[in-house]
Design a protein around this motif. Structure first.
Motif, mmCIF file in Angstrom:
data_model
loop_
_atom_site.group_PDB
_atom_site.id
_atom_site.type_symbol
_atom_site.label_atom_id
_atom_site.label_comp_id
_atom_site.label_asym_id
_atom_site.label_seq_id
_atom_site.Cartn_x
_atom_site.Cartn_y
_atom_site.Cartn_z
ATOM 1 N N ARG A 31 36.645 35.503 57.951
ATOM 2 C CA ARG A 31 36.142 36.870 58.008
ATOM 3 C C ARG A 31 36.959 37.823 57.153
ATOM 4 N NH1 ARG A 31 34.625 34.042 62.321
ATOM 5 N NH2 ARG A 31 32.840 34.749 63.522
ATOM 6 N N ALA A 33 38.414 37.119 54.385
ATOM 7 C CA ALA A 33 38.032 36.927 52.987
ATOM 8 C C ALA A 33 36.791 37.743 52.660
ATOM 9 C CB ALA A 33 37.782 35.458 52.704
ATOM 10 N N GLU A 34 35.812 37.761 53.569
ATOM 11 C CA GLU A 34 34.618 38.602 53.353
ATOM 12 C C GLU A 34 35.019 40.047 53.152
ATOM 13 O OE1 GLU A 34 30.859 36.443 54.010
ATOM 14 O OE2 GLU A 34 31.382 38.394 53.195
ATOM 15 N N ARG A 35 35.898 40.517 54.026
ATOM 16 C CA ARG A 35 36.224 41.934 54.023
ATOM 17 C C ARG A 35 37.011 42.317 52.782
ATOM 18 N NH1 ARG A 35 36.113 45.904 57.958
ATOM 19 N NH2 ARG A 35 35.223 44.491 59.477
ATOM 20 N N THR A 37 37.111 40.875 49.821
ATOM 21 C CA THR A 37 36.524 40.669 48.499
ATOM 22 C C THR A 37 35.365 41.604 48.262
ATOM 23 O OG1 THR A 37 35.090 38.962 49.410
ATOM 24 C CG2 THR A 37 37.133 38.240 48.381
ATOM 25 N N MET A 38 35.282 42.692 49.019
ATOM 26 C CA MET A 38 34.080 43.506 48.984
ATOM 27 C C MET A 38 33.722 44.069 47.616
ATOM 28 S SD MET A 38 33.232 45.757 52.257
ATOM 29 C CE MET A 38 32.276 46.863 51.284
ATOM 30 N N GLU A 39 34.642 44.815 47.020
ATOM 31 C CA GLU A 39 34.215 45.499 45.794
ATOM 32 C C GLU A 39 34.566 44.725 44.547
ATOM 33 O OE1 GLU A 39 32.680 48.535 45.339
ATOM 34 O OE2 GLU A 39 32.197 48.449 47.451
ATOM 35 N N ARG A 40 35.074 43.520 44.686
ATOM 36 C CA ARG A 40 35.636 42.852 43.522
ATOM 37 C C ARG A 40 34.579 42.076 42.753
ATOM 38 N NH1 ARG A 40 40.906 41.897 43.665
ATOM 39 N NH2 ARG A 40 40.381 40.320 42.141
ATOM 40 N N PRO A 41 34.736 41.958 41.449
ATOM 41 C CA PRO A 41 33.890 41.023 40.696
ATOM 42 C C PRO A 41 34.235 39.582 41.052
ATOM 43 C CG PRO A 41 35.545 42.008 39.277
ATOM 44 C CD PRO A 41 35.649 42.699 40.594
ATOM 45 N N TRP A 42 33.363 38.650 40.661
ATOM 46 C CA TRP A 42 33.558 37.257 41.054
ATOM 47 C C TRP A 42 34.793 36.641 40.410
ATOM 48 C CZ3 TRP A 42 28.156 36.241 38.842
ATOM 49 C CH2 TRP A 42 27.205 36.791 39.703
ATOM 50 N N PHE A 43 35.245 35.556 41.021
ATOM 51 C CA PHE A 43 36.363 34.813 40.443
ATOM 52 C C PHE A 43 35.809 33.771 39.487
ATOM 53 C CE2 PHE A 43 38.879 37.029 43.144
ATOM 54 C CZ PHE A 43 38.578 36.836 44.468
ATOM 55 N N SER A 44 36.374 33.728 38.284
ATOM 56 C CA SER A 44 35.789 32.805 37.312
ATOM 57 C C SER A 44 36.221 31.370 37.567
ATOM 58 C CB SER A 44 36.148 33.230 35.892
ATOM 59 O OG SER A 44 37.441 33.781 35.900
ATOM 60 N N ASN A 134 35.887 30.090 52.458
ATOM 61 C CA ASN A 134 34.802 31.051 52.335
ATOM 62 C C ASN A 134 34.567 31.421 50.885
ATOM 63 O OD1 ASN A 134 32.767 32.534 53.363
ATOM 64 N ND2 ASN A 134 34.008 34.247 54.037
ATOM 65 N N LEU A 135 35.608 31.315 50.045
ATOM 66 C CA LEU A 135 35.432 31.580 48.622
ATOM 67 C C LEU A 135 34.903 30.368 47.893
ATOM 68 C CD1 LEU A 135 38.710 33.552 48.016
ATOM 69 C CD2 LEU A 135 36.422 34.454 48.126
#
Lengths: 152, 143
Positions: A31, A33-35, A37-44, A134-135
């Motif tokens: 949970r 991790a959800e919170r 990573t909210m505004e971030r762009p994806w991890f490449s 979760n990621l």
């Protein structure tokens, strides 16, 4: 929480206790991790995700950043934190109830301390495992304590 | 007017689908949401072909059908939010704002310790927050 699990529930089965604490940590990490990573762009790639764990996630949860990150570029990462705040205040119990004369008393105390510490470490391991899965990165997390009582 | 919002999990399992118009057929809206998943996959797997912005959570207009526009948003944990709207002119900023608030409501709903990740979201608070966000979306784009 950890001491109630160790002493009251399943007192005779430390492996089960450890796994339960780790499972609780897994849910929490999922949970968190959800919170975070909210505004971030994806991890490449995986490395980006691990760097996120080292910097933002670690500072949100443990209030400081990782001191050292090592990798073997084949899927193993070692994260080193020189002053882990959750364990910094733990006392080391030097009173021994059942003195076992065949064993060196100082080694016995150290064993007990290490055991207690490792129980407490299951929870953060679970948190990290939950966040990473979760990621999208399935993984296994283990903790290692060295230089428990070293001071300069 | 927002026709429907949907939350799809990372294995493309639906977690929450809510339609806000009584007139339209719910099945048709479900079908539109389902088809839009393909577009999301395509955008995610071919970032170079579809546009200059890679790595953004907001995917933008996925595809316009005859009456609706479908917008998509992908989180870091591979959860997709789909918005189906009947408005003809919708500002990009409004949709981004909508998704940001929707994401916040989703994170709060998932943080519930009684919620099992991967199962449907059954929280009434979440449903209320979503309908509030949908109502204020209609008001802000009309003004």
């Amino acid at each position: 929480m950890v001491s109630s699990y160790c002493n009251r529930f399943d007192a005779k089965k430390p492996e089960l206790t450890g796994r339960r604490i780790e499972a609780i940590g897994y849910q929490v990490g999922h949970r968190l991790a959800e919170r975070y990573t909210m505004e971030r762009p994806w991890f490449s790639d995986h490395l980006e995700a691990i760097k996120f764990i080292c910097k933002d996630f670690w500072s949100e949860v443990f209030k400081k950043q990782i001191d050292n990150l090592k990798t073997n570029h084949r899927g193993t990462f070692v994260l080193q934190d020189n002053r882990f705040r959750w364990l910094a205040q733990m006392p080391v119990d030097t009173s021994i109830e059942n003195v076992d004369l065949s064993q060196d008393p100082s080694a016995l105390a150290e064993n007990k301390a290490t055991q207690a510490m490792s129980m407490h470490l299951y929870f953060p391991c679970g948190i990290i495992r939950g966040a990473l899965s979760n990621l999208g990165i399935p993984c296994a997390v283990s903790a290692d304590i060295s230089d428990l009582l070293a001071c300069e | 007017m927002i026709a429907c919002v949907a939350v799809i999990g990372h294995q493309n399992n639906p977690l929450y689908i809510q339609s806000f118009t009584e007139a339209d057929d719910a099945l048709k809206l479900h079908h539109i949401v389902h088809c839009s998943l393909d577009v999301v996959e395509e955008r995610v797997n071919n970032p170079k072909k579809s546009g200059p912005t890679l790595n953004e959570t907001f995917l933008g207009l996925l595809y316009p059908t005859e009456n609706y526009k479908v917008y998509g948003y992908l989180t870091n944990t591979k959860v997709k939010f789909i918005l189906v709207t009947t408005d003809l002119d919708v500002r990009d900023a409004d949709v981004r704002n909508f998704f940001r608030r929707f994401h916040a409501a989703y994170v709060d709903a998932v943080s519930n310790p009684f919620h099992v990740p991967g199962k449907k979201i059954t929280s009434k608070t979440f449903a209320e927050r979503v309908s509030n966000i949908v109502k204020s979306f209609g008001l802000s784009s009309a003004g």
